[in-house]
Design a protein around this motif. Sequence first.
Motif, PDB file in Angstrom:
ATOM      1  N   TRP A  66      45.410 -21.179 -13.274  1.00  0.00           N
ATOM      2  CA  TRP A  66      43.952 -21.311 -13.318  1.00  0.00           C
ATOM      3  C   TRP A  66      43.260 -19.982 -13.028  1.00  0.00           C
ATOM      4  N   LYS A  67      43.924 -19.134 -12.273  1.00  0.00           N
ATOM      5  CA  LYS A  67      43.331 -17.832 -11.964  1.00  0.00           C
ATOM      6  C   LYS A  67      43.000 -17.075 -13.247  1.00  0.00           C
ATOM      7  N   GLU A  68      43.846 -17.224 -14.265  1.00  0.00           N
ATOM      8  CA  GLU A  68      43.610 -16.551 -15.537  1.00  0.00           C
ATOM      9  C   GLU A  68      42.335 -17.054 -16.217  1.00  0.00           C
ATOM     10  N   LEU A  69      41.961 -18.321 -15.919  1.00  0.00           N
ATOM     11  CA  LEU A  69      40.767 -18.910 -16.518  1.00  0.00           C
ATOM     12  C   LEU A  69      39.523 -18.701 -15.672  1.00  0.00           C
ATOM     13  N   TYR A  70      39.684 -18.845 -14.349  1.00  0.00           N
ATOM     14  CA  TYR A  70      38.502 -18.908 -13.483  1.00  0.00           C
ATOM     15  C   TYR A  70      38.360 -17.743 -12.503  1.00  0.00           C
ATOM     16  N   GLY A  71      39.417 -16.971 -12.280  1.00  0.00           N
ATOM     17  CA  GLY A  71      39.286 -15.824 -11.395  1.00  0.00           C
ATOM     18  C   GLY A  71      39.971 -15.990 -10.054  1.00  0.00           C
ATOM     19  N   ASP A  72      39.618 -15.081  -9.130  1.00  0.00           N
ATOM     20  CA  ASP A  72      40.300 -14.998  -7.832  1.00  0.00           C
ATOM     21  C   ASP A  72      40.042 -16.201  -6.936  1.00  0.00           C
ATOM     22  N   ILE A  73      38.851 -16.780  -7.025  1.00  0.00           N
ATOM     23  CA  ILE A  73      38.567 -17.981  -6.232  1.00  0.00           C
ATOM     24  C   ILE A  73      38.128 -19.095  -7.182  1.00  0.00           C
ATOM     25  N   ILE A  74      38.640 -20.285  -6.926  1.00  0.00           N
ATOM     26  CA  ILE A  74      38.411 -21.435  -7.805  1.00  0.00           C
ATOM     27  C   ILE A  74      37.772 -22.557  -6.995  1.00  0.00           C
ATOM     28  N   TYR A  75      36.744 -23.173  -7.548  1.00  0.00           N
ATOM     29  CA  TYR A  75      36.054 -24.270  -6.862  1.00  0.00           C
ATOM     30  C   TYR A  75      36.378 -25.595  -7.541  1.00  0.00           C
ATOM     31  N   VAL A  76      36.760 -26.566  -6.728  1.00  0.00           N
ATOM     32  CA  VAL A  76      36.942 -27.930  -7.220  1.00  0.00           C
ATOM     33  C   VAL A  76      36.256 -28.878  -6.243  1.00  0.00           C
ATOM     34  N   PRO A  82      34.425 -30.514  -1.124  1.00  0.00           N
ATOM     35  CA  PRO A  82      34.445 -29.235  -1.826  1.00  0.00           C
ATOM     36  C   PRO A  82      35.686 -28.444  -1.402  1.00  0.00           C
ATOM     37  N   ILE A  83      36.386 -27.879  -2.378  1.00  0.00           N
ATOM     38  CA  ILE A  83      37.630 -27.150  -2.116  1.00  0.00           C
ATOM     39  C   ILE A  83      37.591 -25.830  -2.856  1.00  0.00           C
ATOM     40  N   ILE A  84      38.032 -24.774  -2.176  1.00  0.00           N
ATOM     41  CA  ILE A  84      38.157 -23.475  -2.821  1.00  0.00           C
ATOM     42  C   ILE A  84      39.596 -23.002  -2.669  1.00  0.00           C
ATOM     43  N   GLY A 380      50.107 -22.021   1.835  1.00  0.00           N
ATOM     44  CA  GLY A 380      49.539 -21.776   3.148  1.00  0.00           C
ATOM     45  C   GLY A 380      49.116 -23.064   3.830  1.00  0.00           C
ATOM     46  N   LEU A 381      48.127 -22.962   4.697  1.00  0.00           N
ATOM     47  CA  LEU A 381      47.561 -24.126   5.388  1.00  0.00           C
ATOM     48  C   LEU A 381      46.054 -24.148   5.176  1.00  0.00           C
ATOM     49  N   ALA A 382      45.520 -25.334   4.923  1.00  0.00           N
ATOM     50  CA  ALA A 382      44.089 -25.465   4.619  1.00  0.00           C
ATOM     51  C   ALA A 382      43.223 -25.032   5.797  1.00  0.00           C
ATOM     52  N   ARG A 383      42.103 -24.401   5.483  1.00  0.00           N
ATOM     53  CA  ARG A 383      41.108 -24.015   6.491  1.00  0.00           C
ATOM     54  C   ARG A 383      39.771 -24.646   6.143  1.00  0.00           C
ATOM     55  N   LEU A 384      38.844 -24.612   7.094  1.00  0.00           N
ATOM     56  CA  LEU A 384      37.494 -25.129   6.889  1.00  0.00           C
ATOM     57  C   LEU A 384      36.474 -24.026   7.113  1.00  0.00           C
ATOM     58  N   GLY A 399      31.751 -26.616   5.435  1.00  0.00           N
ATOM     59  CA  GLY A 399      32.606 -27.783   5.306  1.00  0.00           C
ATOM     60  C   GLY A 399      33.575 -27.726   4.144  1.00  0.00           C
ATOM     61  N   THR A 400      33.595 -26.612   3.403  1.00  0.00           N
ATOM     62  CA  THR A 400      34.519 -26.463   2.287  1.00  0.00           C
ATOM     63  C   THR A 400      35.940 -26.241   2.797  1.00  0.00           C
ATOM     64  N   SER A 401      36.901 -26.941   2.223  1.00  0.00           N
ATOM     65  CA  SER A 401      38.310 -26.669   2.514  1.00  0.00           C
ATOM     66  C   SER A 401      38.742 -25.458   1.703  1.00  0.00           C
TER      67      SER A 401
END
Length: 524
Positions: A66-76, A82-84, A380-384, A399-401
């Motif tokens: 997905w990095k090739e499509l959306y870049g260094d950070i991806i939002y879903v 909300p997740i990045i 890794g491990l999820a952060r907030l 509040g984004t993970s």
Amino acid sequence: MPSSFSLPPADLSTFFLALFALAWFLPRTVLATVAVKRPLPPGPPTGWFGNFNLPSSYQWLHYAKWKELYGDIIYVYVLGNPIIVVNSAQAAEELFERRSRKYSSRQVQHRPVRTMVVELMGWDWLFSSMPYGRRWKQHRSLFRRHFHKLLTSDYYSVVTKETYTTLRNLAHSPDDFAHHLRRTAAAIVMKISYGHEVSDKGDIYVTLADEAMQGLGMAGIFGTFLVDYLPFLKYVPARMPGANFKRQASIWRKKTRAMIDQPFQAVRERIANGTAIPCFAQKELEKLQQDVNSDPDYETIIKNVAGISYAAGADTTVSTLLSFVLAMLVHPEVQTRAQQELDDILAMDRLPTFADRSKLPFIDCVVWECLRWNPVLPMGLARLVTSDDEYNGYFIPNGTSVLPNVWAILHDADVYPDPLIFSPERFSDQKKNDDLGINKLPWPAFGFGRRMCPGRWLAYETVWFSIACILSVYSIERCIDENGLEIVPEVAYTSSLLSRPKPFKCRFIPRSERADELIKGTAS
């Protein structure tokens, strides 16, 4: 007519779940709608309730694509969450290092981010799951007091003894190499934390810990279970249809508690009857008994940190060593070069020691490449995020993970040329690498910022010593099929939180009669 109206139990549960769902979705949907007015990071198309096409396995590989499509950070956006995903070292350094105050927590506004693992499975004692704050600092401070970089030499004798046991076990039953490596990693941590001697064949405490860690591996990646996205599902009765996650969590919770309670209780009993063995738990418990003004909750912190030492150390070490064995089979030329370096220094006259490390730079390169090639914690491990933020013009809501894609970071072709190839040579000239801006040492394998693994120094040196000792006396060779042809194992890894090579076969053959003598000599 009846004077009151009531729902059958099953309908009542459904009714309350519907209320919970409405209470959960409505405010989050409104907030998400407001957030859209500010540019969010790019990501896959999202519907009203979010994106339901997220990968369920090998997430790190999918997000890297997905990095090739959306870049260094991806939002879903999934079910109110909300997740990045962070896919580059540059973004990880900016967010996790320079903005660590905002990106170091695992929890925000008293809402657990890991409902399955922390609340239902009982891993609240693992400080990698704790929110950034006083309790987390107490645990990390106690851990660092005993596992600081300058204190790793205190454990050399334990690491040496248990690694020598591995050498002998490989001579007796080489086909069980995965078990032997697992046993040694566990034995080192159990001795340091609890003063417990792990037997060569089986151990009740190691079995308890393995069963608990298997559950963590299966549930550890954020979003594996729906309850991570919808925390109100934790109130669903375990007997309800579709609530298998509650029943499974209950089974895993018992194993988790046994892992942390039983070996600690054994230390307490040894102290009480005067047979205490020097170890982390014994030292801290006896110190606590002498402190009349001690915090009544401090014993729990001691117990937690003792358990953390095992959870954080044993599995990560054995996964890295299994990667090493696999790499030697796929790239035998690396083994040849490493053994030549060892022979130049040791002359097959003795086994390596920690004092030899500065004279064995290629072994260091092998360790670094094992950490990079297939990192133990690929997601890794999820952060907030604890407050609204902005990165490169994109809005990151409170509040984004945030999920660090460690695998993608360590396989960035611009930083690590030919990233899929196991090539320790890439680290042999760090000055040249620094000038070119490539092949940085793979510290992201240990995490980032305030959440970086505090036991990384001992973990690294344990892996280094094991690799140096094994290569000095053994040749790791491919198995032979019925036609006399070598079997090249597939480079395939599990998709769990703690990723490791899938089972494969190989041969451990003593390099010479002198090597065989050195192996036997470790018993004295």
